[in-house]
Write a protein that holds these residues in place. Structure first.
Motif, mmCIF file in Angstrom:
data_model
loop_
_atom_site.group_PDB
_atom_site.id
_atom_site.type_symbol
_atom_site.label_atom_id
_atom_site.label_comp_id
_atom_site.label_asym_id
_atom_site.label_seq_id
_atom_site.Cartn_x
_atom_site.Cartn_y
_atom_site.Cartn_z
ATOM 1 N N UNK A 32 0.867 -1.249 0.003
ATOM 2 C CA UNK A 32 -0.079 -0.057 0.020
ATOM 3 C C UNK A 32 0.998 1.392 -0.078
ATOM 4 N N UNK A 33 2.147 1.286 0.273
ATOM 5 C CA UNK A 33 2.966 2.614 0.287
ATOM 6 C C UNK A 33 3.633 2.497 -1.195
ATOM 7 N N UNK A 34 3.465 1.385 -1.753
ATOM 8 C CA UNK A 34 4.253 1.629 -3.213
ATOM 9 C C UNK A 34 3.217 2.887 -3.903
ATOM 10 N N UNK A 35 3.496 3.655 -3.452
ATOM 11 C CA UNK A 35 2.636 5.067 -3.984
ATOM 12 C C UNK A 35 3.281 6.103 -3.296
ATOM 13 N N UNK A 36 2.728 7.384 -4.229
ATOM 14 C CA UNK A 36 3.307 8.758 -3.948
ATOM 15 C C UNK A 36 3.064 9.066 -2.563
ATOM 16 N N UNK A 37 4.203 9.861 -1.991
ATOM 17 C CA UNK A 37 4.187 10.481 -0.560
ATOM 18 C C UNK A 37 2.955 11.242 -0.611
ATOM 19 N N UNK A 48 -2.860 -5.030 2.988
ATOM 20 C CA UNK A 48 -2.804 -3.973 4.115
ATOM 21 C C UNK A 48 -1.688 -3.635 4.452
ATOM 22 N N UNK A 49 -1.493 -2.618 5.265
ATOM 23 C CA UNK A 49 -0.176 -2.042 5.480
ATOM 24 C C UNK A 49 0.536 -3.086 6.421
ATOM 25 N N UNK A 50 1.695 -3.375 6.246
ATOM 26 C CA UNK A 50 2.572 -4.323 7.134
ATOM 27 C C UNK A 50 2.958 -3.589 8.349
ATOM 28 N N UNK A 51 3.500 -4.491 9.125
ATOM 29 C CA UNK A 51 3.914 -3.892 10.355
ATOM 30 C C UNK A 51 5.433 -3.059 10.287
ATOM 31 N N UNK A 52 6.189 -3.406 9.331
ATOM 32 C CA UNK A 52 7.290 -2.675 9.063
ATOM 33 C C UNK A 52 7.139 -1.395 8.323
ATOM 34 N N UNK A 53 6.010 -1.356 7.491
ATOM 35 C CA UNK A 53 5.532 -0.143 6.611
ATOM 36 C C UNK A 53 5.071 0.856 7.865
ATOM 37 N N UNK A 54 4.315 0.232 8.658
ATOM 38 C CA UNK A 54 3.678 1.042 9.720
ATOM 39 C C UNK A 54 4.716 1.774 10.556
ATOM 40 N N UNK A 55 5.618 0.892 10.924
ATOM 41 C CA UNK A 55 6.779 1.504 11.781
ATOM 42 C C UNK A 55 7.472 2.488 11.111
ATOM 43 N N UNK A 56 7.708 2.384 9.738
ATOM 44 C CA UNK A 56 8.367 3.633 9.103
ATOM 45 C C UNK A 56 7.550 4.715 8.928
ATOM 46 N N UNK A 57 6.271 4.503 8.792
ATOM 47 C CA UNK A 57 5.345 5.515 8.498
ATOM 48 C C UNK A 57 5.308 6.370 10.008
ATOM 49 N N UNK A 114 -3.933 1.574 9.222
ATOM 50 C CA UNK A 114 -3.482 0.115 9.438
ATOM 51 C C UNK A 114 -4.600 -0.978 9.202
ATOM 52 N N UNK A 115 -5.890 -0.365 9.193
ATOM 53 C CA UNK A 115 -6.865 -1.200 9.206
ATOM 54 C C UNK A 115 -7.548 -1.034 7.664
ATOM 55 N N UNK A 116 -7.032 -0.336 6.996
ATOM 56 C CA UNK A 116 -7.702 0.014 5.555
ATOM 57 C C UNK A 116 -7.412 -1.222 4.485
ATOM 58 N N UNK A 117 -8.282 -1.236 3.695
ATOM 59 C CA UNK A 117 -8.262 -2.194 2.393
ATOM 60 C C UNK A 117 -9.090 -1.297 1.393
ATOM 61 N N UNK A 118 -8.356 -1.332 0.314
ATOM 62 C CA UNK A 118 -8.789 -0.350 -0.835
ATOM 63 C C UNK A 118 -10.439 -0.801 -1.126
ATOM 64 N N UNK A 119 -11.293 -0.039 -1.538
ATOM 65 C CA UNK A 119 -12.789 -0.119 -1.968
ATOM 66 C C UNK A 119 -12.745 -0.962 -3.268
ATOM 67 N N UNK A 120 -14.048 -1.225 -3.633
ATOM 68 C CA UNK A 120 -14.209 -1.979 -5.053
ATOM 69 C C UNK A 120 -13.867 -1.204 -6.154
ATOM 70 N N UNK A 121 -13.694 -1.941 -7.273
ATOM 71 C CA UNK A 121 -13.551 -1.056 -8.509
ATOM 72 C C UNK A 121 -14.722 -1.485 -9.473
ATOM 73 N N UNK A 122 -14.958 -0.678 -10.510
ATOM 74 C CA UNK A 122 -15.900 -0.940 -11.456
ATOM 75 C C UNK A 122 -15.138 -1.028 -13.140
ATOM 76 N N UNK A 123 -15.098 -2.003 -13.431
ATOM 77 C CA UNK A 123 -14.144 -2.351 -15.034
ATOM 78 C C UNK A 123 -15.262 -2.600 -16.051
#
Lengths: 429, 429
Positions: free
Chosen positions: A21-26, A77-86, A107-116
């Motif tokens: 989830x943090x493979x995204x722009x800051x 979902x956010x991993x423990x190490x990713x959370x620690x880093x943030x 930490x509790x987030x999952x991305x919502x559904x998509x429509x394709x």
């Protein structure tokens, strides 16, 4: 490779493009926190828009594969190490940039559904729901589509042909680095996540810049790479904030105030190098003319559309008018950069103002000319908020080729923001 | 990399350059078997000769490291799998190319001692002993010196700088391959072991040629790579045979006959595409003029010095004179080739004669222009028999720049072999 690794790899049903989830722009995370605090219940729709109609994505990319990749992202979902880093890392010199309340939610987030759906050789891909959740789809959705299109081309190539392809791409980037390292006091960041060739390639580019540019490379917008490679995470804010705030505004007076409301909220949250104005959403000249004086006290301006030298001169003139010293101010160029444009702008503005560069697509995806039919050349794909609480969003930009929204609303916005004649620039990427 | 591999790698005191007795040219093994059968007790001295005086090897390469590498080679013996391959593989269409007697001897072989001194910024490296043993030093000695010189330059470079160096070298080779693949009926082999950039690079080159040229790539002179990559091992015979046979000859009459005696022994041992004349040791015109008729019946001629087109025309004229059909004959070009020269010769001779190419240094070591001061450019290093049973050896060649031996002996050989005026060519590699 050891046996266990090989067997483990057999177990993947797919080769996931986005694995974090943090493979995204800051700046997405900074904006997400701001939205989480100020507008958490806003309902938005984001939509994929391919400005390069000639790239017929639905013919190049298998729908099943695309769904698998998008479904995989929904499982992250956010991993423990990713959370620690943030939670623990210093961003822009500040500890605890992300509040405990935001981190608990993230930490509790999952991305919502998509429509394709497929239409006219293109994918219609949309995301609907609460703004803080939906907004996080933008970067992974773009990364997935860019990389699946690349894989479709690469799948036809031989093993050594592939090695030579990457050899050529490496050489091409290194030659750019060799040119740029000659520029005194250059400050350059990687802004190339969204339209990168692939995650591994972006990761290579960042490492090559570290070695080749040393201190002149100031960091990457990609949080996962910033974490793994221990470089600075870079970014501030984007058009989606004024676009959504404006769509939520009731009446013309509130609309005229909306872009400044965005920055007022930001002013409360951030200081120093994070106080960067993005003035072009509804035309830079009107935005600066009508800006309150406290905005002139901000650190800098990011120039993301229109002719960049014109934009920079305009910013310098504005600071002078408002009694500010431009040599203490920062201009960030981030639109359509390549090494020659960077050198030219650096030459023109170094000394007159602090300058830095956010180098995007032509850093992380310059595969132009490397395969027949230019089939790996980057193209102009975006994923934008198109409505907020049922109202359409509008962007005017300093380049009419980047404008979006229903024509009647565009006309209204142009009137409210006093936008005069604009010159157009080709949108390459 | 798994932990065990990492720990294993820690245990190496050095990174060995030559790791196998068959990391050598195929023709060395063919010649070794012939010498083992016909002249096993001949005492020879081989010596390193650096024709590129400006490359001061003793200043670039640490003597201790060189000794470690040479000592490592002396510790090598034929492995079980290597022996199985030599005994069981088909070479030039023939099974059991290597006799059980030769293989028994070869399985017990360790390379004899070396003598190493420094003089005038160069290494004096010599090998003395029985011909079948000493001759096997030539290729590994050259490989070690070429690669240690490369390592001295690479040791100063950064990790990504190195990646880009290899990226550029790969791109350079691939562009040559892309030119060559357009030549109809091309037949091309790798002859680049002795002056390769490194073993791993030669291995990459061979694999890239397999993919990029398909059937046009007919094999490699390197036995270890031929075995590992399952391609043909290519090679016939070299100047050391006539040079040593001639040094052993008693009197001018025996000397005049010596080069033909070599081929008479070879005639008894080999047929078909292994019956290739190397006519230039003491001047091609005289060699062909005085050759017995049975030699005109051989399959082909290898052209390894002088102007290659002139040499090929001379061979065609000779076959015509002797009533042979040149279109059934094979000309192998192997001197100073690069892609443009290959294309030019192919164009000139295809259809008139069967043609193949043994591509050496500029295949496996074209690092020209890739680092400052051209510090990785290939240079002209050879390792030659300089004496046999106490008599000096002589080479005249079709290019006086490649001649070697004491001046009085050169004069005698020129008289005995009737060598007239010769034109010189620059020796690049």
């Amino acid at each position: 490779m050891d046996i266990a690794t090989r067997v483990w790899n057999h177990k993947w049903k797919i080769d996931p493009i986005v694995r974090s989830l943090i493979d995204t722009d800051f700046y997405k995370l900074l904006m997400c926190q701001s939205v989480f605090r100020n507008k958490p219940d806003t309902q938005v729709t984001f939509s994929l828009i391919n400005r390069s109609k000639s790239v017929r994505l639905a013919e190049l990319i298998d729908e099943g594969e695309l769904r698998e990749q998008l479904d995989h992202i929904r499982s992250l979902s956010l991993s423990r190490g990713e959370s620690t880093w943030m939670r623990g890392n210093t961003f822009y010199g500040k500890r605890q940039m992300f509040t405990p309340e935001f981190m608990d939610w993230f930490e509790g987030l999952r991305l919502p559904p998509y429509h394709l759906e497929k239409r006219d050789g293109q994918y219609e891909l949309t995301f609907e729901g609460a703004w803080p959740e939906v907004m996080l789809w933008e970067i992974p959705a773009l990364s997935v589509l860019m990389e699946l299109r690349g894989r479709a081309v690469l799948g036809e190539m031989g093993r050594f042909e592939l090695q030579v392809l990457y050899a050529r791409a490496m050489t091409k980037l290194w030659e750019k680095i060799e040119k740029l390292r000659g520029l005194d006091d250059l400050k350059l960041a990687d802004f190339g996540t969204r339209r990168r060739h692939s995650f591994m390639w972006q990761d290579w580019c960042v490492q090559a810049m570290c070695e080749g540019l040393g201190d002149k490379f100031i960091g990457t917008s990609n949080c996962l790479i910033a974490k793994n490679r221990e470089v600075e995470a870079i970014g501030t804010n984007a058009h989606e904030l004024p676009m959504v705030y404006s769509a939520l505004a009731q009446g013309d007076e509130a609309l005229a105030r909306a872009p400044y409301d965005v920055l007022s909220d930001w002013h409360d949250e951030h200081e120093g190098n994070l106080r960067i104005i993005l003035p072009d959403t509804y035309g830079t000249p009107g935005f600066l003319e009508n800006a309150p004086d406290w905005l002139a006290g901000w650190t800098g301006i990011r120039i993301d559309s229109g002719d960049p030298a014109t934009g920079a001169e305009r910013a310098i003139a504005w600071w002078n008018e408002r009694g500010e010293d431009p040599t203490q101010k920062l201009i960030i160029f981030s639109d359509g950069l390549d090494e020659d444009k960077i050198a030219e702008l650096h030459q023109q503005f170094a000394g007159r103002v602090r300058v830095s560069f956010g180098w995007g697509t032509l850093l992380t995806n310059d595969f132009r000319g490397l395969v027949p039919d230019n089939a790996l050349a980057p193209f102009s794909l975006v994923c934008k908020a198109i409505s907020a609480n049922g109202n359409p969003t509008v962007k005017l930009s300093d380049n009419p080729n980047k404008a979006m929204g229903p024509q009647s609303e565009i006309d209204r916005y142009k009137r409210v923001f006093g936008v005069g004649e604009q010159s157009t620039q080709e949108v390459l990427v």
